[in-house]
Design an enzyme around this catalytic site. Structure first.
Site, PDB file in Angstrom:
ATOM      1  CG  HIS A  64      -2.188   0.629   1.164  1.00 34.71           C
ATOM      2  ND1 HIS A  64      -2.369   1.886   2.074  1.00 34.71           N
ATOM      3  CD2 HIS A  64      -3.208   0.733   0.350  1.00 34.71           C
ATOM      4  CE1 HIS A  64      -3.415   2.452   1.576  1.00 34.71           C
ATOM      5  NE2 HIS A  64      -3.948   1.765   0.645  1.00 34.71           N
ATOM      6  CE  LYS A  79      -1.588   5.106  -0.535  1.00 38.79           C
ATOM      7  NZ  LYS A  79      -1.966   3.838  -1.176  1.00 38.79           N
ATOM      8  CG  ASP A 108      18.834  11.425  -9.374  1.00 38.03           C
ATOM      9  OD1 ASP A 108      18.758  10.266  -9.926  1.00 38.03           O
ATOM     10  OD2 ASP A 108      18.814  12.389  -9.827  1.00 38.03           O
TER      11      ASP A 108
END
Lengths: 210, 210
Positions: free
Chosen positions: B143, B145, B150
């Site tokens: 779940h 996000k 870099d």
């Protein structure tokens, strides 16, 4: 020559004083709060977290976890807790919020209208206990999952306040007291709190025609 | 007396040098990246964000938005993009990821097995283009996000990479280059990347009996 020597001394002493001041400021600077919790967390006993003076001999492990840490951070609230969360059905988190409410901490909750009445939702019990709750009334989701503790610390991430999220899902919560970030979340909360004022609900638009 | 005077001069000069050094360090210190984006974002033209040299005369507003800012931050990647996202169905975000992939940026995506094949998912097109994708195989949701750009900047929050999330929902993304935080997310990504290695899938446990 003697005058030049004196100026060097004065400049040197001023430099020394300035460098000491800078060094002291550097050493005294506040240690920032910056932490990330990752879930799922193992199921542990949370009674000692909710009630530190209470002994508990239940069979659950009495160890720290990301979940007990989350509870601890929330329970630090002395003045206010602003909570903006899509789904809230985790009973342990509801207990923590109710504990803060019973201590006189000003708790305000914003949630999503589509899920607030879902099975197991803790929004009803919170409202029954007198916690101030507001919600969106739009077709889109009020999908935030953040909390502001005492206006000084933000907890934000992917974790909805559900048992599945804390015990089963891969989730994260970032905790910071960075002032720029805290201010941004606090302002978003206040903006939504005003927007979702019940006085401006239009569930019953026909009323406007009366 | 003359010796004492000389010591004062030496100490003063040393102090001046130290204070200058501290002042220069203070002035040269890196400005931290700390930013929060709130959604929903208005629908604007993203062509100039994806292709800065291209002119676009489409009827959409050509203004900045939280969404164009998100794209800009992702497109800054020069070396690597680690993406750990529950649902990925937003075509514009897929275009940005494919653009980075075509530029030689090492893109790795972790997603959720329950939603990766859902209607509109961009995971298939990304894989077809050669982007490395791994996913969980558990009953709980992957779940997260978050994205790491870099290895130096983290973007994390409530926003799934869907059109609904960016254009309709109330969402937030926190952006920071705090080293402690970036390291935590990078490590979580690497841990999941290893855990979700196809070599350890057990979708076909009967194979193990052969």
């Amino acid at each position: 020559m003697l005058l030049w020597g004196r100026w060097k001394v004065v400049a040197g002493l001023a430099g020394l004083a300035l460098s000491l001041e800078l060094l002291l400021r550097y050493m005294r600077r506040r240690k920032p709060i910056r932490e990330v919790l990752f879930f799922p967390a193992p199921v542990t006993c949370i009674e000692p977290v909710l009630y530190p003076m209470k002994q508990c001999s239940c069979p659950l492990p009495h160890t720290d976890s990301a979940f007990s840490r989350l509870l601890l951070l929330l329970l630090r609230a002395q003045r206010s807790l602003e909570l903006c969360v899509f789904t809230f059905s985790c009973p342990s988190l509801a207990r923590a919020v109710l504990l803060l409410h019973s201590r006189g901490v000003r708790v305000r909750v914003i949630t999503d209208n589509d899920y607030m009445a879902a099975s197991g939702s803790q929004i009803g019990p919170l409202r029954s206990a007198g916690v101030a709750v507001r919600h969106d009334q739009s077709s889109g989701y009020m999908h935030h999952k953040f909390a502001v503790v005492d206006g000084t610390v933000v907890l934000t991430g992917s974790l909805n306040w559900t048992v599945q999220a804390t015990q089963t899902n891969r989730e994260n919560i970032l905790i910071t007291d960075d002032r720029v970030i805290v201010k941004a979340y606090q302002q978003e909360f206040e903006r939504l709190w005003q927007e979702y004022d019940p006085a401006s609900y239009d569930f019953f638009p026909e009323k406007e025609n009366k």
